[in-house]
Enzyme design. Structure first.
Site, mmCIF file in Angstrom:
data_model
loop_
_atom_site.group_PDB
_atom_site.id
_atom_site.type_symbol
_atom_site.label_atom_id
_atom_site.label_comp_id
_atom_site.label_asym_id
_atom_site.label_seq_id
_atom_site.Cartn_x
_atom_site.Cartn_y
_atom_site.Cartn_z
ATOM 1 N N HIS A 135 -7.007 20.609 -37.382
ATOM 2 C CA HIS A 135 -5.776 20.954 -38.113
ATOM 3 C C HIS A 135 -6.212 21.516 -39.459
ATOM 4 O O HIS A 135 -6.703 20.784 -40.314
ATOM 5 C CB HIS A 135 -4.910 19.698 -38.276
ATOM 6 C CG HIS A 135 -3.596 19.959 -38.951
ATOM 7 N ND1 HIS A 135 -2.385 19.646 -38.367
ATOM 8 C CD2 HIS A 135 -3.294 20.502 -40.157
ATOM 9 C CE1 HIS A 135 -1.396 19.984 -39.192
ATOM 10 N NE2 HIS A 135 -1.922 20.505 -40.287
ATOM 11 N N HIS A 183 -2.815 20.712 -26.452
ATOM 12 C CA HIS A 183 -2.368 20.068 -27.698
ATOM 13 C C HIS A 183 -0.980 19.454 -27.542
ATOM 14 O O HIS A 183 0.031 20.123 -27.732
ATOM 15 C CB HIS A 183 -2.362 21.139 -28.801
ATOM 16 C CG HIS A 183 -2.176 20.618 -30.182
ATOM 17 N ND1 HIS A 183 -2.672 21.258 -31.285
ATOM 18 C CD2 HIS A 183 -1.554 19.520 -30.667
ATOM 19 C CE1 HIS A 183 -2.361 20.597 -32.382
ATOM 20 N NE2 HIS A 183 -1.671 19.533 -32.022
ATOM 21 N N ASP A 240 1.602 22.043 -29.190
ATOM 22 C CA ASP A 240 1.695 21.068 -30.288
ATOM 23 C C ASP A 240 2.991 20.272 -30.145
ATOM 24 O O ASP A 240 3.686 20.005 -31.127
ATOM 25 C CB ASP A 240 1.611 21.758 -31.653
ATOM 26 C CG ASP A 240 1.384 20.755 -32.789
ATOM 27 O OD1 ASP A 240 1.148 19.566 -32.495
ATOM 28 O OD2 ASP A 240 1.459 21.157 -33.962
ATOM 29 N N HIS A 285 10.071 13.955 -32.114
ATOM 30 C CA HIS A 285 10.720 12.909 -32.899
ATOM 31 C C HIS A 285 12.167 12.915 -32.423
ATOM 32 O O HIS A 285 12.693 13.971 -32.056
ATOM 33 C CB HIS A 285 10.658 13.234 -34.393
ATOM 34 C CG HIS A 285 9.266 13.361 -34.926
ATOM 35 N ND1 HIS A 285 8.427 12.292 -35.116
ATOM 36 C CD2 HIS A 285 8.548 14.456 -35.278
ATOM 37 C CE1 HIS A 285 7.261 12.710 -35.587
ATOM 38 N NE2 HIS A 285 7.302 14.032 -35.670
ATOM 39 N N HIS A 341 -3.143 25.583 -33.945
ATOM 40 C CA HIS A 341 -1.877 26.121 -34.476
ATOM 41 C C HIS A 341 -2.024 27.021 -35.713
ATOM 42 O O HIS A 341 -1.467 26.733 -36.769
ATOM 43 C CB HIS A 341 -0.868 25.018 -34.757
ATOM 44 C CG HIS A 341 -1.408 23.772 -35.418
ATOM 45 N ND1 HIS A 341 -2.150 23.792 -36.560
ATOM 46 C CD2 HIS A 341 -1.292 22.471 -35.069
ATOM 47 C CE1 HIS A 341 -2.468 22.558 -36.892
ATOM 48 N NE2 HIS A 341 -1.960 21.739 -35.997
ATOM 49 N N HIS A 361 1.376 15.625 -28.361
ATOM 50 C CA HIS A 361 1.455 14.300 -28.999
ATOM 51 C C HIS A 361 2.442 13.485 -28.168
ATOM 52 O O HIS A 361 3.649 13.596 -28.363
ATOM 53 C CB HIS A 361 1.985 14.418 -30.433
ATOM 54 C CG HIS A 361 1.129 15.236 -31.344
ATOM 55 N ND1 HIS A 361 0.199 14.685 -32.188
ATOM 56 C CD2 HIS A 361 1.061 16.579 -31.558
ATOM 57 C CE1 HIS A 361 -0.405 15.638 -32.895
ATOM 58 N NE2 HIS A 361 0.110 16.809 -32.521
ATOM 59 N N PHE A 362 1.935 12.671 -27.232
ATOM 60 C CA PHE A 362 2.844 11.942 -26.331
ATOM 61 C C PHE A 362 3.212 10.541 -26.843
ATOM 62 O O PHE A 362 3.888 9.793 -26.151
ATOM 63 C CB PHE A 362 2.271 11.912 -24.912
ATOM 64 C CG PHE A 362 2.514 13.188 -24.140
ATOM 65 C CD1 PHE A 362 3.366 14.170 -24.622
ATOM 66 C CD2 PHE A 362 1.897 13.414 -22.919
ATOM 67 C CE1 PHE A 362 3.603 15.353 -23.914
ATOM 68 C CE2 PHE A 362 2.129 14.589 -22.196
ATOM 69 C CZ PHE A 362 2.976 15.561 -22.697
ATOM 70 N N ARG A 363 2.748 10.166 -28.026
ATOM 71 C CA ARG A 363 3.256 8.967 -28.730
ATOM 72 C C ARG A 363 2.988 7.644 -28.027
ATOM 73 O O ARG A 363 3.622 6.639 -28.364
ATOM 74 C CB ARG A 363 4.771 9.079 -28.969
ATOM 75 C CG ARG A 363 5.269 10.397 -29.509
ATOM 76 C CD ARG A 363 4.685 10.720 -30.851
ATOM 77 N NE ARG A 363 5.357 11.838 -31.503
ATOM 78 C CZ ARG A 363 4.794 12.554 -32.468
ATOM 79 N NH1 ARG A 363 3.560 12.309 -32.875
ATOM 80 N NH2 ARG A 363 5.461 13.533 -33.045
ATOM 81 N N ASN A 422 -3.161 10.766 -32.961
ATOM 82 C CA ASN A 422 -2.364 10.113 -34.010
ATOM 83 C C ASN A 422 -1.246 9.245 -33.436
ATOM 84 O O ASN A 422 -0.100 9.305 -33.859
ATOM 85 C CB ASN A 422 -1.812 11.148 -35.006
ATOM 86 C CG ASN A 422 -0.924 12.198 -34.372
ATOM 87 O OD1 ASN A 422 -1.022 12.455 -33.171
ATOM 88 N ND2 ASN A 422 -0.043 12.794 -35.142
HETATM 89 O O1 DOR Z 1 4.304 18.689 -37.663
HETATM 90 C C1 DOR Z 1 3.428 18.015 -37.165
HETATM 91 N N1 DOR Z 1 3.715 16.959 -36.393
HETATM 92 N N2 DOR Z 1 2.148 18.351 -37.393
HETATM 93 C C2 DOR Z 1 1.137 17.558 -37.014
HETATM 94 O O2 DOR Z 1 0.011 17.889 -37.268
HETATM 95 C C3 DOR Z 1 1.401 16.265 -36.349
HETATM 96 C C4 DOR Z 1 2.689 16.310 -35.642
HETATM 97 C C5 DOR Z 1 3.174 14.965 -35.173
HETATM 98 O O3 DOR Z 1 2.389 14.213 -34.617
HETATM 99 O O4 DOR Z 1 4.369 14.679 -35.318
HETATM 100 ZN ZN ZN Z 2 -0.554 18.562 -33.395
#
Ligand code: DOR
Ligand code: ZN
Length: 427
Positions: free
Chosen positions: A174, A55, A295, A299, A225, A57-59, A89
């Site tokens: 989720h 899990h 997870d 940011h 999570h 999120h590499f953007r 996402n």
């Molecule tokens: O806090 C979160 N940030 N929860 C998520 O489900 C997505 C993630 C994100 O992509 O920043």
């Molecule tokens: Zn996530």
């Protein structure tokens, strides 16, 4: 045999002195004595299977100022993770075959470790699940609103399960109920407010809906999570095809820590009370939880250093996860057996990939660990683009070497391969 690695390796549930023989990137023999073209003797250092992070999120694409496949997988490698699975996402979201193909193309040029990508399921692409499955390692569903997420409603969940069942791929969910979140939403000034906005009840309601949808089928269903004591209670006597993940931040951080700035703990599901944290920690020790997943949701510092209600949710963690828990295992907070099950074995089983164990036939993804080498986590030594960590100054044990498919990726804190080494897996 191309390579042999000698040391105290974790094999069949215990550490034993042996040699691991590697041919064409796979483990080809495990014996007391072996000779290869190249030989490493790590003496009394411990040899683990490398970590698998189900899990992240590499953007990439779309938000690469926060992270990209290069920086994200570099962070993974230095944190002892040989394989990552990226969430949908991004911008664009990977909810179409074309967007998934694009992402794979980008990742193939940039990654330092192996990777897979998930397809996002919405109310609009349920009919396409079969085609999406061919390109992806599994599916992701958001039951509640979060950072750049997409929605699938309760009715859609049943339909999606029917289609997913035919693909044999796992679905990662989720579990926060959208109507519950909407009911409790308040103007948030701090993490206590964020928790009031997304109470335990929202997770519980969502888990109930998921268990209901999963009741009459064999879909491999992973609750991402998990964060509440009540949620864990609900899942204790679950069916075999349902697995549960928990993050380092829900296992280690609580609202009682009262961080500065508060936005650093803003995440969904929220950081909860120490009571919940202790229940989850008990859950990893006693095998009620299958997986630790980072997870990793980076940011930037600038994006986080704003008024609480405007800050995005998400905490980075792919690089610090294995090192923090190696230290906790050394201190006896949990056993090495449980640690390896949570970070290596169960993730490999859930994603059905030939990694996660030191066993003949599997990829030679191997970590070398010197338990004497504890250190303090320092932001300057981390590789994410986001520029902050909630674990600054925490004690950890970083691996000294990482091998992926028999190639030495990291040796004594130096990277040994170039970008694009990572390969798609699990699709
Ligand atoms: O806090 C979160 N940030 N929860 C998520 O489900 C997505 C993630 C994100 O992509 O920043
Ligand atoms: Zn996530």
């Amino acid at each position: 045999m191309d390579l042999t690695i000698e040391g105290k390796a974790y094999i069949n549930g215990r550490f034993e002195n042996c040699c691991i023989g590697i041919t064409n990137g796979r483990i080809s023999a495990i014996k007391k004595v072996l000779k290869g073209d190249e030989h490493y003797n790590f003496h009394n250092k411990l040899i683990f299977p490398a970590g698998i992070d189900v899990h992240v999120h590499f953007r990439d694409p779309g938000l690469t100022h926060k992270e990209d496949f290069s920086s994200g997988t570099l962070a993974a490698a230095f944190g002892g993770v040989s394989c990552v699975f990226d969430m949908p996402n991004t911008i664009p979201q990977t909810t179409t075959v074309q967007n998934i193909s694009e992402k794979i193309k980008i990742a193939s040029k940039k990654t330092y470790v192996d990777f897979g990508v998930y397809a996002g399921i919405t109310n609009n692409n349920i009919n396409n699940i079969n085609a999406l499955a061919k390109k992806s390692s599994g599916f992701k569903i958001f039951m509640g609103d979060t950072t750049n997420s997409f929605q699938l409603n309760k009715a859609g969940l049943k339909d999606a399960f029917r289609e997913i069942c035919l693909t044999n791929k796992p679905v990662f969910i989720h579990a926060e109920d959208d109507s519950c979140i909407n009911k409790h939403r308040i103007n948030e000034k701090n993490i206590a407010d964020h928790l009031r906005s997304r109470p335990n009840e929202c997770e519980v309601n969502s888990i109930n809906n998921i268990l209901n949808a999963a009741r009459d089928n064999k879909v491999k269903t992973h609750i991402c999570h998990l964060s509440s004591c009540e949620g864990l209670q609900l899942l204790r006597d679950r069916k075999k095809n349902i697995s549960v993940g928990v993050t380092p931040h829900h296992l280690l951080l609580t609202i009682e820590n009262n961080p500065e700035p508060q936005t650093h703990y803003k995440v969904n599901p929220p950081i909860r009370t120490n009571f919940d944290r202790e229940a989850l920690f008990d859950g990893i020790k006693n095998s009620y939880i299958d997986v630790i997943e980072s997870d990793h949701a980076p940011h930037t510092l600038d994006e986080k250093n704003v008024e609480f209600c405007k800050a995005p949710s998400g905490i980075p963690g792919v690089e610090t996860m294995f090192p923090l828990f190696l230290h906790l295992a050394k201190q006896d907070s949990l056993s090495f057996q449980r640690l390896i099950s949570l970070l290596c074995e169960r993730p490999a089983e859930i994603l059905n990939i030939p990694k996660g164990r030191i066993e003949v036939g599997r990829d030679a993804d191997i970590l070398v660990v010197d338990l004497k080498k504890t250190c303090k986590i320092k932001l300057d030594n981390l590789h994410s683009k986001c520029g902050w960590t909630p674990y600054e100054g925490w004690t950890a044990i970083f691996p000294t070497h990482l091998f992926v498919r028999g190639e030495k990726l990291i040796e004594d804190n130096e990277l040994q391969v170039s970008q694009g080494f990572g390969r798609l897996i699990g699709a």
